[in-house]
Motif scaffolding. Structure first.
Motif, PDB file in Angstrom:
ATOM      1  N   ILE A  41       0.830  -1.209   0.000  1.00  0.00           N
ATOM      2  CA  ILE A  41       0.000   0.000   0.000  1.00  0.00           C
ATOM      3  C   ILE A  41       0.862   1.256   0.000  1.00  0.00           C
ATOM      4  O   ILE A  41       0.581   2.218  -0.735  1.00  0.00           O
ATOM      5  N   ILE A  42       1.922   1.275   0.803  1.00  0.00           N
ATOM      6  CA  ILE A  42       2.820   2.436   0.820  1.00  0.00           C
ATOM      7  C   ILE A  42       3.475   2.617  -0.544  1.00  0.00           C
ATOM      8  O   ILE A  42       3.606   3.744  -1.047  1.00  0.00           O
ATOM      9  N   PHE A  43       3.875   1.528  -1.172  1.00  0.00           N
ATOM     10  CA  PHE A  43       4.473   1.609  -2.508  1.00  0.00           C
ATOM     11  C   PHE A  43       3.480   2.195  -3.508  1.00  0.00           C
ATOM     12  O   PHE A  43       3.819   3.082  -4.288  1.00  0.00           O
ATOM     13  N   ALA A  44       2.244   1.704  -3.482  1.00  0.00           N
ATOM     14  CA  ALA A  44       1.227   2.175  -4.428  1.00  0.00           C
ATOM     15  C   ALA A  44       0.856   3.625  -4.174  1.00  0.00           C
ATOM     16  O   ALA A  44       0.704   4.418  -5.108  1.00  0.00           O
ATOM     17  N   GLU A  45       0.750   4.008  -2.889  1.00  0.00           N
ATOM     18  CA  GLU A  45       0.291   5.369  -2.578  1.00  0.00           C
ATOM     19  C   GLU A  45       1.357   6.417  -2.854  1.00  0.00           C
ATOM     20  O   GLU A  45       1.037   7.592  -3.055  1.00  0.00           O
ATOM     21  N   THR A  46       2.612   6.014  -2.883  1.00  0.00           N
ATOM     22  CA  THR A  46       3.679   6.989  -3.086  1.00  0.00           C
ATOM     23  C   THR A  46       4.241   7.014  -4.502  1.00  0.00           C
ATOM     24  O   THR A  46       5.168   7.779  -4.765  1.00  0.00           O
ATOM     25  N   GLY A  47       3.683   6.196  -5.401  1.00  0.00           N
ATOM     26  CA  GLY A  47       4.249   6.218  -6.742  1.00  0.00           C
ATOM     27  C   GLY A  47       3.317   5.856  -7.872  1.00  0.00           C
ATOM     28  O   GLY A  47       3.582   6.192  -9.028  1.00  0.00           O
ATOM     29  N   GLY A  57       8.718   3.654  -4.260  1.00  0.00           N
ATOM     30  CA  GLY A  57       7.460   4.090  -4.874  1.00  0.00           C
ATOM     31  C   GLY A  57       7.614   5.408  -5.604  1.00  0.00           C
ATOM     32  O   GLY A  57       7.144   5.568  -6.737  1.00  0.00           O
ATOM     33  N   ASN A  58       8.307   6.355  -4.969  1.00  0.00           N
ATOM     34  CA  ASN A  58       8.534   7.651  -5.610  1.00  0.00           C
ATOM     35  C   ASN A  58       9.416   7.542  -6.844  1.00  0.00           C
ATOM     36  O   ASN A  58       9.240   8.280  -7.823  1.00  0.00           O
ATOM     37  N   ILE A  59      10.377   6.634  -6.809  1.00  0.00           N
ATOM     38  CA  ILE A  59      11.240   6.436  -7.978  1.00  0.00           C
ATOM     39  C   ILE A  59      10.412   5.956  -9.167  1.00  0.00           C
ATOM     40  O   ILE A  59      10.605   6.418 -10.300  1.00  0.00           O
ATOM     41  N   VAL A  60       9.501   5.033  -8.905  1.00  0.00           N
ATOM     42  CA  VAL A  60       8.621   4.549  -9.972  1.00  0.00           C
ATOM     43  C   VAL A  60       7.761   5.686 -10.509  1.00  0.00           C
ATOM     44  O   VAL A  60       7.577   5.829 -11.728  1.00  0.00           O
ATOM     45  N   GLY A  61       7.218   6.519  -9.602  1.00  0.00           N
ATOM     46  CA  GLY A  61       6.410   7.662 -10.035  1.00  0.00           C
ATOM     47  C   GLY A  61       7.210   8.635 -10.870  1.00  0.00           C
ATOM     48  O   GLY A  61       6.733   9.147 -11.897  1.00  0.00           O
ATOM     49  N   TYR A  62       8.440   8.905 -10.450  1.00  0.00           N
ATOM     50  CA  TYR A  62       9.332   9.808 -11.186  1.00  0.00           C
ATOM     51  C   TYR A  62       9.623   9.256 -12.577  1.00  0.00           C
ATOM     52  O   TYR A  62       9.539   9.982 -13.580  1.00  0.00           O
ATOM     53  N   TRP A  63       9.963   7.976 -12.644  1.00  0.00           N
ATOM     54  CA  TRP A  63      10.238   7.334 -13.938  1.00  0.00           C
ATOM     55  C   TRP A  63       9.005   7.381 -14.833  1.00  0.00           C
ATOM     56  O   TRP A  63       9.105   7.669 -16.038  1.00  0.00           O
ATOM     57  N   PHE A  64       7.837   7.120 -14.246  1.00  0.00           N
ATOM     58  CA  PHE A  64       6.598   7.150 -15.023  1.00  0.00           C
ATOM     59  C   PHE A  64       6.339   8.544 -15.586  1.00  0.00           C
ATOM     60  O   PHE A  64       5.918   8.695 -16.741  1.00  0.00           O
ATOM     61  N   PHE A  97       1.121  12.143  -6.593  1.00  0.00           N
ATOM     62  CA  PHE A  97       1.376  12.742  -7.897  1.00  0.00           C
ATOM     63  C   PHE A  97       2.638  13.604  -7.957  1.00  0.00           C
ATOM     64  O   PHE A  97       3.116  13.919  -9.038  1.00  0.00           O
ATOM     65  N   ALA A  98       3.180  13.978  -6.793  1.00  0.00           N
ATOM     66  CA  ALA A  98       4.374  14.833  -6.775  1.00  0.00           C
ATOM     67  C   ALA A  98       5.562  14.217  -7.515  1.00  0.00           C
ATOM     68  O   ALA A  98       6.211  14.902  -8.310  1.00  0.00           O
ATOM     69  N   PRO A  99       5.906  12.944  -7.287  1.00  0.00           N
ATOM     70  CA  PRO A  99       7.037  12.379  -8.033  1.00  0.00           C
ATOM     71  C   PRO A  99       6.768  12.276  -9.527  1.00  0.00           C
ATOM     72  O   PRO A  99       7.687  12.398 -10.340  1.00  0.00           O
ATOM     73  N   ALA A 126      -0.375  18.844  -7.531  1.00  0.00           N
ATOM     74  CA  ALA A 126       1.018  18.505  -7.285  1.00  0.00           C
ATOM     75  C   ALA A 126       1.948  19.513  -7.952  1.00  0.00           C
ATOM     76  O   ALA A 126       2.997  19.866  -7.410  1.00  0.00           O
ATOM     77  N   LYS A 127       1.554  20.002  -9.139  1.00  0.00           N
ATOM     78  CA  LYS A 127       2.360  20.998  -9.856  1.00  0.00           C
ATOM     79  C   LYS A 127       2.429  22.301  -9.068  1.00  0.00           C
ATOM     80  O   LYS A 127       3.474  22.961  -9.023  1.00  0.00           O
TER      81      LYS A 127
END
Length: 235
Positions: free
Chosen positions: A29-35, A81-88, A137-139, A113-114
């Protein structure tokens, strides 16, 4: 269908997550919610707080690990999680602004987030950790705007460890000070949700944004931001 709806109800119940899914479900859940943008509705803050209350039980269920190890592993999961969001965001940012709104994706969350990113710069990754929805959405936005990787990783790591340790230690020590805390988890969850979501809700409902004056619906710049215009006039 009813079973699916019931499962989603359980996913927003931190106490159920800990008692039934245990440590591994918390990590997921933490992984999904942060990325992952589909995880914006998950209960990050209240989940961590209650995980701190049940910290000893979580440790026993995971090879009798001490609480500090449990918190570290959760924080590392938040970093990943944030790394995945950033890459995405780096790979598919422009596509997101063309994507139609669905239950799991709202363009308004990207704009939120912007705004945080524009206000706090690199530190937005840190600040966003403590803001529900925005932290999802920030990452992604950091990836879209091409934030420097080293700067992103610095604030990503600092933010994740600060968020996880502060929330879990608060739950852990408050439970030690008030042993009957477990008897009022429903109220605790409500209070945490209200405290953490109220600033975001107020900003979204009453706040004014200048983002749409600088970007079109696809995220393309329309005109130079105010700061850039002022620098051009001075020069």
């Amino acid at each position: 269908m009813d079973q699916i709806i019931e499962f989603f109800k359980h996913l927003i119940n931190p106490e159920w997550i800990i008692q039934n899914g245990g440590f591994y479900l918390i990590l997921a859940i933490i992984f999904a919610e942060t990325g992952l943008f589909i995880g914006f509705f998950l209960p990050g803050d209240s989940l961590l707080f209650i995980a701190g209350i049940y910290g000893e039980m979580l440790g026993e269920s995971f090879f009798n690990m001490p609480l500090v190890v449990i918190m570290t592993l959760i924080a590392i999961t938040g970093v990943l999680g944030n790394i995945v969001g950033y890459w995405f965001g780096r790979k598919s940012g422009p596509i997101l602004f063309k994507r139609k709104d669905t239950f799991f994706f709202k363009k308004k969350h990207l704009w939120q987030a912007k705004e945080v990113y524009d206000k706090y710069g690199g530190g937005a990754i840190f600040v966003a950790r403590f803001l529900p929805v925005v932290r999802t959405f920030a990452p992604i936005v950091a990836g879209i705007v091409g934030m420097e990787r080293k700067k992103f990783m610095f604030w990503n790591i600092i933010g994740s460890f600060s968020w996880v340790f502060s929330m879990m230690l608060a739950g852990h020590y408050l439970d030690k000070a008030f042993p009957t805390l477990k008897n009022h988890l429903e109220w605790i969850i409500i209070i945490i949700v209200v405290i953490t979501t109220l600033p975001v809700a107020i900003k979204f409902i009453f706040g004014k944004t200048t983002i749409h004056s600088h970007f079109d619906e696809f995220g393309n710049p329309i005109e130079a931001p105010v700061k850039e215009k002022e620098e051009e006039i001075k020069s």
